[in-house]
Design a protein around this motif. Structure first.
Motif, PDB file in Angstrom:
ATOM      1  N   SER A  83     -17.437  26.862 -17.944  1.00  0.00           N
ATOM      2  CA  SER A  83     -16.118  26.257 -18.154  1.00  0.00           C
ATOM      3  C   SER A  83     -15.312  26.961 -19.243  1.00  0.00           C
ATOM      4  N   LYS A  84     -15.925  27.869 -19.967  1.00  0.00           N
ATOM      5  CA  LYS A  84     -15.230  28.644 -21.001  1.00  0.00           C
ATOM      6  C   LYS A  84     -14.599  29.857 -20.322  1.00  0.00           C
ATOM      7  N   TYR A  85     -13.268  29.855 -20.239  1.00  0.00           N
ATOM      8  CA  TYR A  85     -12.564  30.951 -19.564  1.00  0.00           C
ATOM      9  C   TYR A  85     -11.961  31.948 -20.552  1.00  0.00           C
ATOM     10  N   TYR A  86     -11.799  33.169 -20.088  1.00  0.00           N
ATOM     11  CA  TYR A  86     -11.162  34.238 -20.839  1.00  0.00           C
ATOM     12  C   TYR A  86     -10.044  34.838 -20.004  1.00  0.00           C
ATOM     13  N   CYS A  87      -8.934  35.195 -20.663  1.00  0.00           N
ATOM     14  CA  CYS A  87      -7.900  35.997 -20.034  1.00  0.00           C
ATOM     15  C   CYS A  87      -8.380  37.443 -20.119  1.00  0.00           C
ATOM     16  N   LEU A  88      -8.197  38.190 -19.055  1.00  0.00           N
ATOM     17  CA  LEU A  88      -8.704  39.558 -19.001  1.00  0.00           C
ATOM     18  C   LEU A  88      -7.607  40.561 -18.689  1.00  0.00           C
ATOM     19  N   THR A  89      -7.766  41.745 -19.243  1.00  0.00           N
ATOM     20  CA  THR A  89      -6.926  42.878 -18.889  1.00  0.00           C
ATOM     21  C   THR A  89      -7.857  44.025 -18.525  1.00  0.00           C
ATOM     22  N   HIS A  90      -7.636  44.597 -17.356  1.00  0.00           N
ATOM     23  CA  HIS A  90      -8.443  45.719 -16.869  1.00  0.00           C
ATOM     24  C   HIS A  90      -7.460  46.851 -16.613  1.00  0.00           C
ATOM     25  N   PHE A 108     -21.215  37.214 -21.126  1.00  0.00           N
ATOM     26  CA  PHE A 108     -21.202  37.219 -22.586  1.00  0.00           C
ATOM     27  C   PHE A 108     -22.348  36.341 -23.083  1.00  0.00           C
ATOM     28  N   ALA A 109     -23.092  36.834 -24.059  1.00  0.00           N
ATOM     29  CA  ALA A 109     -24.197  36.063 -24.619  1.00  0.00           C
ATOM     30  C   ALA A 109     -23.672  34.858 -25.403  1.00  0.00           C
ATOM     31  N   LYS A 110     -22.508  35.031 -26.026  1.00  0.00           N
ATOM     32  CA  LYS A 110     -21.917  33.933 -26.794  1.00  0.00           C
ATOM     33  C   LYS A 110     -20.401  34.029 -26.681  1.00  0.00           C
ATOM     34  N   PRO A 111     -19.700  32.941 -26.923  1.00  0.00           N
ATOM     35  CA  PRO A 111     -18.237  32.990 -26.829  1.00  0.00           C
ATOM     36  C   PRO A 111     -17.635  33.947 -27.854  1.00  0.00           C
ATOM     37  N   GLY A 122     -12.367  56.169 -19.115  1.00  0.00           N
ATOM     38  CA  GLY A 122     -11.025  55.844 -19.572  1.00  0.00           C
ATOM     39  C   GLY A 122     -10.571  54.439 -19.221  1.00  0.00           C
ATOM     40  N   THR A 123     -11.393  53.717 -18.462  1.00  0.00           N
ATOM     41  CA  THR A 123     -11.078  52.330 -18.136  1.00  0.00           C
ATOM     42  C   THR A 123     -11.151  51.501 -19.410  1.00  0.00           C
ATOM     43  N   LYS A 124     -10.191  50.607 -19.605  1.00  0.00           N
ATOM     44  CA  LYS A 124     -10.219  49.742 -20.780  1.00  0.00           C
ATOM     45  C   LYS A 124     -10.195  48.289 -20.320  1.00  0.00           C
ATOM     46  N   ASN A 125     -11.139  47.506 -20.818  1.00  0.00           N
ATOM     47  CA  ASN A 125     -11.232  46.085 -20.494  1.00  0.00           C
ATOM     48  C   ASN A 125     -11.071  45.266 -21.764  1.00  0.00           C
ATOM     49  N   CYS A 126     -10.256  44.217 -21.683  1.00  0.00           N
ATOM     50  CA  CYS A 126     -10.086  43.323 -22.825  1.00  0.00           C
ATOM     51  C   CYS A 126     -10.230  41.879 -22.372  1.00  0.00           C
ATOM     52  N   ALA A 127     -10.799  41.069 -23.248  1.00  0.00           N
ATOM     53  CA  ALA A 127     -10.945  39.639 -22.993  1.00  0.00           C
ATOM     54  C   ALA A 127     -10.454  38.891 -24.228  1.00  0.00           C
ATOM     55  N   CYS A 128      -9.774  37.752 -24.017  1.00  0.00           N
ATOM     56  CA  CYS A 128      -9.290  36.946 -25.134  1.00  0.00           C
ATOM     57  C   CYS A 128      -9.221  35.492 -24.689  1.00  0.00           C
ATOM     58  N   ASP A 129      -9.217  34.577 -25.650  1.00  0.00           N
ATOM     59  CA  ASP A 129      -9.308  33.165 -25.257  1.00  0.00           C
ATOM     60  C   ASP A 129      -8.179  32.283 -25.783  1.00  0.00           C
ATOM     61  N   THR A 130      -6.967  32.848 -25.924  1.00  0.00           N
ATOM     62  CA  THR A 130      -5.810  32.023 -26.283  1.00  0.00           C
ATOM     63  C   THR A 130      -4.771  32.150 -25.170  1.00  0.00           C
ATOM     64  N   ASP A 131      -3.932  31.164 -25.014  1.00  0.00           N
ATOM     65  CA  ASP A 131      -2.962  31.142 -23.919  1.00  0.00           C
ATOM     66  C   ASP A 131      -2.119  32.411 -23.865  1.00  0.00           C
TER      67      ASP A 131
END
Length: 134
Positions: A83-90, A108-111, A122-131
């Motif tokens: 139920s813990k979601y992340y916004c992602l950019t790939h 993810f092992a932990k939030p 060169g691929t860049k992935n980002c995850a964040c948890d604010t609106d």
């Protein structure tokens, strides 16, 4: 953000994206994302391999903690990885794909609050948890 709250993320490809509430059942949400954006590729990413560095760091840290210390975790802050979601950019070849996924799909092992990882290709992935952080 806490347990049952939804996380508002941008979902789409390039400049074409929509604000979507990411919450609830992951399979149901994947269908919703495809329908609302018209892009299958926002849900076809290999989420489990996007953040390999943080996964390996989490695994080794967890092992050290188990061996050396016993701490009592505050259960009030622990939440279900489904139920813990992340916004992602790939970002790949200059194209940015925005989507969201639960912690369990990302392995993810932990939030985490915010995390980026760049791959050798060169691929860049980002995850964040604010609106709308993506």
């Amino acid at each position: 953000s806490t347990g049952g709250e939804s996380l508002k993320c941008k979902v789409g490809v390039g400049f074409i994206n929509k604000e979507i509430n990411c919450e609830g059942n992951w399979d149901t949400l994947k269908n919703t994302l495809k329908e609302k954006t018209g892009f299958g590729n926002v849900t076809n990413l290999d989420f489990g391999s996007m953040f390999t560095k943080v996964i390996s760091q989490g695994a080794s840290r967890k092992k050290r903690q188990t061996e050396g210390e016993t701490t009592t975790a505050a259960t009030s802050t622990t939440q279900d990885p489904d139920s813990k979601y992340y916004c992602l950019t790939h970002k790949i070849a200059g194209v940015k794909i925005r989507t969201c996924a639960p912690q369990s799909a990302l392995k993810f092992a932990k939030p985490l609050e915010s995390y980026c990882e760049e791959k050798e290709d060169g691929t860049k992935n980002c995850a964040c948890d604010t609106d709308l952080c993506n």
